[in-house]
Design a protein around this motif. Structure first.
Motif, PDB file in Angstrom:
ATOM      1  N   THR A   1      -0.212   9.872 -10.463  1.00 22.50           N
ATOM      2  CA  THR A   1      -0.278   8.738  -9.548  1.00 22.50           C
ATOM      3  C   THR A   1       1.102   8.551  -8.935  1.00 22.50           C
ATOM      4  O   THR A   1       2.042   9.287  -9.249  1.00 22.50           O
TER       5      THR A   1
ATOM      6  N   ASP B   1      -4.253  -3.491  -7.599  1.00 18.37           N
ATOM      7  CA  ASP B   1      -3.973  -2.388  -8.520  1.00 18.37           C
ATOM      8  C   ASP B   1      -5.072  -1.335  -8.507  1.00 18.37           C
ATOM      9  O   ASP B   1      -6.261  -1.639  -8.409  1.00 18.37           O
ATOM     10  N   GLY B   2      -4.629  -0.059  -8.638  1.00 18.60           N
ATOM     11  CA  GLY B   2      -5.559   1.041  -8.739  1.00 18.60           C
ATOM     12  C   GLY B   2      -5.874   1.359 -10.188  1.00 18.60           C
ATOM     13  O   GLY B   2      -5.317   0.755 -11.117  1.00 18.60           O
TER      14      GLY B   2
ATOM     15  N   ALA C   1      -2.749   2.214 -12.289  1.00 17.97           N
ATOM     16  CA  ALA C   1      -1.607   1.347 -12.005  1.00 17.97           C
ATOM     17  C   ALA C   1      -0.585   1.338 -13.132  1.00 17.97           C
ATOM     18  O   ALA C   1       0.620   1.240 -12.886  1.00 17.97           O
TER      19      ALA C   1
ATOM     20  N   GLU D   1       0.861  -1.206   0.000  1.00 21.32           N
ATOM     21  CA  GLU D   1       0.000   0.000   0.000  1.00 21.32           C
ATOM     22  C   GLU D   1       0.876   1.228   0.000  1.00 21.32           C
ATOM     23  O   GLU D   1       1.805   1.336   0.771  1.00 21.32           O
TER      24      GLU D   1
ATOM     25  N   ASP E   1     -11.545   4.566  -2.711  1.00 17.24           N
ATOM     26  CA  ASP E   1     -11.719   3.443  -3.622  1.00 17.24           C
ATOM     27  C   ASP E   1     -10.679   3.550  -4.738  1.00 17.24           C
ATOM     28  O   ASP E   1     -10.706   4.497  -5.528  1.00 17.24           O
ATOM     29  N   PRO E   2      -9.716   2.611  -4.834  1.00 16.45           N
ATOM     30  CA  PRO E   2      -8.680   2.722  -5.846  1.00 16.45           C
ATOM     31  C   PRO E   2      -9.178   2.594  -7.279  1.00 16.45           C
ATOM     32  O   PRO E   2      -8.455   2.907  -8.222  1.00 16.45           O
ATOM     33  N   ARG E   3     -10.421   2.146  -7.435  1.00 14.41           N
ATOM     34  CA  ARG E   3     -10.979   2.040  -8.782  1.00 14.41           C
ATOM     35  C   ARG E   3     -11.464   3.389  -9.304  1.00 14.41           C
ATOM     36  O   ARG E   3     -11.788   3.521 -10.487  1.00 14.41           O
TER      37      ARG E   3
ATOM     38  N   ASP F   1      -1.890   1.524  -6.470  1.00 17.18           N
ATOM     39  CA  ASP F   1      -2.347   0.261  -5.895  1.00 17.18           C
ATOM     40  C   ASP F   1      -2.639   0.451  -4.408  1.00 17.18           C
ATOM     41  O   ASP F   1      -2.323   1.497  -3.830  1.00 17.18           O
ATOM     42  N   THR F   2      -3.256  -0.559  -3.811  1.00 16.66           N
ATOM     43  CA  THR F   2      -3.468  -0.593  -2.360  1.00 16.66           C
ATOM     44  C   THR F   2      -3.264  -2.030  -1.887  1.00 16.66           C
ATOM     45  O   THR F   2      -3.383  -2.983  -2.661  1.00 16.66           O
TER      46      THR F   2
ATOM     47  N   GLY G   1      -5.080   9.427  -8.947  1.00 16.10           N
ATOM     48  CA  GLY G   1      -5.604   8.163  -8.433  1.00 16.10           C
ATOM     49  C   GLY G   1      -4.507   7.291  -7.876  1.00 16.10           C
ATOM     50  O   GLY G   1      -3.320   7.551  -8.070  1.00 16.10           O
ATOM     51  N   HIS G   2      -4.909   6.242  -7.184  1.00 15.14           N
ATOM     52  CA  HIS G   2      -3.961   5.299  -6.590  1.00 15.14           C
ATOM     53  C   HIS G   2      -3.289   4.458  -7.670  1.00 15.14           C
ATOM     54  O   HIS G   2      -3.909   4.122  -8.687  1.00 15.14           O
TER      55      HIS G   2
END
Length: 227
Positions: free
Chosen positions: A206, A148-149, A152, A5, A116-118, A142-143, A139-140
């Motif tokens: 990211t 994967d976000g 990613a 994370e 929410d990583p999506r 990953d977490t 955005g992320h």
């Protein structure tokens, strides 16, 4: 295989800039207040003294009636309509198709990122995609819990790649990637990333680079610019 994370990115959006924004709002509200006494009826005017006309064999013509005075209407400033807020981001070459939600600033001054990583966050205090300046979406990568976000694979996007943004009105705006860089988080050029002037650009951000296990975060930001 899930990656560790990553820590929330530390974008120090200058507190001074936010303070200036708050001051401007305050000044605008004060200037918009009505003047003292606005809406009150004026005091009664003193009665006019009338003089009886001298009798005459021929009746005098009726005095002319003054035309009513109409106040001048101030022109309404013309304001260009703002494009609708983004609701979806697509990067077909990476298989990205993510919901976009508006985000602001956290208490520590960093830009918010959706839990929410999506999902991808759009910085709502900046330009809307299609308006002048940089519209920032983050955005992320990953977490630990969800893998994967949405962004990613952003570090693999190539110049010229198509990026689509769909607005709340259903209209889609297309951009093409013009640059991709990886920058140490402490050296992220905030003034350039969050620019409010210039051509309409899309900036995707990211995390990336080596993962610092001691700090539990990635050491870099991946910044992609599309026009």
């Amino acid at each position: 295989m899930r990656r560790p994370e990553r820590a929330a990115r530390r974008w120090n959006l200058l507190a001074a800039g936010l303070a200036v924004a708050g001051t401007c709002l305050g000044a605008g509200w004060w200037a918009a207040r009505p003047a003292p006494g606005f809406g009150q009826l004026p005091a009664a005017a003193p009665a006019a003294v009338t003089v009886a006309p001298t009798p005459s064999a021929t009746p005098s013509a009726a005095p002319p009636v003054a035309a009513p005075v109409v106040g001048r209407r101030l022109a309404t400033p013309t304001v260009a309509p703002r494009p609708p807020a983004p609701v979806r981001l697509e990067v077909p070459s990476l298989g990205v198709d993510a919901e976009v939600v508006p985000v602001g600033v956290r208490g520590d001054g960093a830009m918010e990122v959706p839990d929410d990583p999506r999902r991808v966050g759009w910085y709502r205090w900046g330009p809307v995609p299609g308006a002048a300046g940089n519209s920032v979406l983050a955005g992320h990568v990953d977490t630990r819990s969800a893998g994967d976000g949405a962004l990613a694979d952003l570090a693999a996007v190539e110049p010229g790649a198509l990026v689509r943004v769909t607005g709340a009105d259903g209209a889609t705006r297309e951009f093409r990637v013009t640059a991709r860089v990886a920058v140490d988080k402490e050296e992220l050029p905030l003034a350039d990333v969050f620019a409010r002037q210039g051509p309409a650009r899309l900036v995707l951000v990211t995390c990336g680079g080596p993962f610092d296990r001691a700090a539990s975060r990635y050491e870099q930001n991946v910044v992609v610019t599309a026009e």
